[in-house]
Design an enzyme around this catalytic site. Structure first.
Site, mmCIF file in Angstrom:
data_model
loop_
_atom_site.group_PDB
_atom_site.id
_atom_site.type_symbol
_atom_site.label_atom_id
_atom_site.label_comp_id
_atom_site.label_asym_id
_atom_site.label_seq_id
_atom_site.Cartn_x
_atom_site.Cartn_y
_atom_site.Cartn_z
ATOM 1 N N SER A 100 0.827 -1.207 0.000
ATOM 2 C CA SER A 100 0.000 0.000 0.000
ATOM 3 C C SER A 100 0.859 1.254 0.000
ATOM 4 O O SER A 100 1.580 1.512 -0.955
ATOM 5 C CB SER A 100 -0.962 -0.028 1.191
ATOM 6 O OG SER A 100 -1.846 1.052 1.136
ATOM 7 N N ASP A 244 -4.023 6.121 -2.945
ATOM 8 C CA ASP A 244 -2.862 5.602 -2.237
ATOM 9 C C ASP A 244 -2.113 4.634 -3.146
ATOM 10 O O ASP A 244 -2.464 4.459 -4.320
ATOM 11 C CB ASP A 244 -3.260 4.977 -0.900
ATOM 12 C CG ASP A 244 -4.088 3.709 -1.042
ATOM 13 O OD1 ASP A 244 -4.609 3.450 -2.143
ATOM 14 O OD2 ASP A 244 -4.212 2.959 -0.048
ATOM 15 N N ASP A 246 -1.698 1.382 -3.599
ATOM 16 C CA ASP A 246 -2.346 0.276 -4.317
ATOM 17 C C ASP A 246 -3.723 0.672 -4.830
ATOM 18 O O ASP A 246 -4.480 -0.169 -5.306
ATOM 19 C CB ASP A 246 -2.416 -0.984 -3.443
ATOM 20 C CG ASP A 246 -3.172 -0.779 -2.136
ATOM 21 O OD1 ASP A 246 -3.266 0.376 -1.669
ATOM 22 O OD2 ASP A 246 -3.672 -1.770 -1.571
ATOM 23 N N ASP A 248 -6.563 1.480 -3.600
ATOM 24 C CA ASP A 248 -7.862 1.040 -3.085
ATOM 25 C C ASP A 248 -8.523 2.135 -2.248
ATOM 26 O O ASP A 248 -9.715 2.059 -1.965
ATOM 27 C CB ASP A 248 -7.744 -0.275 -2.288
ATOM 28 C CG ASP A 248 -6.836 -0.179 -1.068
ATOM 29 O OD1 ASP A 248 -6.099 0.818 -0.943
ATOM 30 O OD2 ASP A 248 -6.860 -1.118 -0.249
#
Length: 455
Positions: A100, A244, A246, A248
């Site tokens: 992340s 962010d 990743d 999500d």
């Protein structure tokens, strides 16, 4: 490879640690084998982000799974919610290689069962850890007589089409939107998802670079949205979006460059999802979201359900209650139409549809969803978290005008304000969130509680 202490990298919801110091491809291979044994899968899907270590770790995991006789579909570079899409659409357990917003030297695995159902500490992750630890000591299990296949599949266009099928964007007026991908996976997904929409896209940091050369890909930290705020104002854009690492989570700023609270986005999307569902349905919100969220849910015919912080709690409550939507103060948004999984991209499409479907600027549109004054999350380093919480309980527990509850940490609620203090699971921190009907009251309560925490 340090194998003795997987407790340092297997967290409550995922695997996360420094590569290669804490884990490496040899361990990723064991995780792959353990994952398919615990899930009982005959086939799985695997994806990864843009970190330098991600392709190798992802392929090692696939090898470990295939050696157990399991067929692996590799979808390559993807966002976490694109992996959830593949898990849901293909009906396969999945593994996403990402850390992340953590720094470049970190990597991790987010795992799910078929239909994007989460794998956490109580739903298989502790068993995966135990197997990986045992095999790292004793050697990997014997390979299956017939190994599984590893094939690749493109899912980005199907993912984009699916998201667009869930939000009516046909009558959206032309909008200018600045998107800061933070050199993360938003740079990969946004162009395809937004293609063909009446949007003028101003991209920032779309180059995939897992070393994050421009800023940390964590839009919850105000320092990381400064570039976006400036660019929105400079471009006279209608709004800005920040993803962010990743992709999500999605964070929104209005046409003035001012941050829009994730609680306001939760309330806005909740109203839209309830309207889509005939004005009824359950909406989940964690206990840190604004009072505005349950108010708006009730005003729009829905039933609000308050839960602990954390995606495993939200997803479990979504599944058990049949909720249509869920939101967190951390800009995670969960949709029944998306296998109860979180997708910041779908929330972003809702914001674009809501803004583009009426003439007012975003600041005016979200006013109705931003009714109180919040402190934001304030972290304090505390040696003894429970002693601090006990001191706060003692200070407020005898008052007739407040109620206390222990759903997640301690929440103290009065007629005009509330606050929550909860310990971090991983660090010696206490997290404070406070909200009130006006700035003066919020400041007074915030400072009172901080004085108790920091004595």
């Amino acid at each position: 490879m340090a194998v003795a202490d997987l407790s340092q990298i297997v967290k409550a919801y995922d695997v996360r640690g420094v590569v290669p110091d804490q884990w490496d491809e040899a361990l990723a291979e064991l995780f792959g084998a353990a994952f398919v044994q615990v899930t009982g899968a005959a086939a799985i899907v695997v994806g990864h982000d843009m970190r330098p270590s991600s392709p190798g770790l992802s392929r090692a995991f696939a090898r470990g799974a295939a050696a157990r006789g399991v067929d692996v579909t590799e979808i390559g570079l993807c966002s976490t919610d694109q992996l959830y899409y593949a898990s849901g659409a293909l009906g396969l357990p999945g593994a996403m290689f990402t850390a992340s917003h953590n720094p470049a030297q970190y990597n991790g695995i987010k795992m799910c069962r078929a239909g994007a159902a989460p794998v956490g500490q109580d739903t298989g992750l502790s068993e995966i850890r135990e197997l990986a630890e045992r095999w790292s000591r004793e050697g990997a299990p014997e390979p299956a007589a017939t190994p599984g296949t590893i094939t690749s599949r493109e899912t980005l266009s199907d993912y984009a089409a699916y998201l667009r099928s869930l939000v009516d964007l046909t009558s959206v007026r032309p909008l200018k939107v600045v998107v800061d991908a933070g050199n993360g996976m938003g740079g990969h997904t946004v162009p395809t998802v937004f293609e063909g929409l009446p949007l003028t896209l101003v991209p920032m940091y779309f180059e995939l670079d897992g070393t994050f050369p421009n800023h940390e890909a964590n839009p919850l930290d105000p320092a990381n949205i400064v570039d976006l705020q400036q660019r929105v104002r400079a471009e006279s854009a209608d709004l800005g979006l920040a993803f962010d690492g990743d992709a999500d989570r999605c964070f929104v700023v209005d046409e003035r460059g001012e941050p829009v609270s994730p609680s306001a986005i939760t309330a806005l999307v909740a109203a839209r999802e309830l309207a889509k569902n005939g004005g009824k349905g359950t909406v989940i919100h964690n206990l840190i979201t604004s009072w505005t969220v349950p108010e708006v849910v009730r005003e729009n015919g829905g039933t609000p359900v308050r839960t602990r912080v954390g995606h495993s709690f939200i997803k479990a409550e979504m599944a058990s209650s049949g909720a249509i939507f869920g939101g967190e103060h951390s800009a995670h948004y969960y949709f029944k139409d998306f296998w109860n999984a979180d997708t910041g991209m779908l929330a972003a499409l809702h914001v674009l549809a809501a803004l583009g479907g009426q003439p007012a600027p975003l600041s005016a549109l979200v006013d109705q969803y931003d009714r109180y004054t919040g402190s934001g999350e304030i972290n304090s380093t505390v040696a003894d978290q429970q002693a601090s919480i006990a001191a706060i309980r003692a200070a407020y527990g005898d008052r007739d005008d407040v109620t206390l509850d222990d759903l997640d940490g301690l929440t103290v609620t009065a007629a005009d304000w509330w606050f929550n203090v909860r310990p971090s699971n991983t660090e010696p921190l206490l997290r404070l969130n406070a909200e009130a009907r006006d700035e003066t009251t919020m400041t007074k309560i915030r400072d009172e509680v901080l004085a108790l925490i920091r004595t």
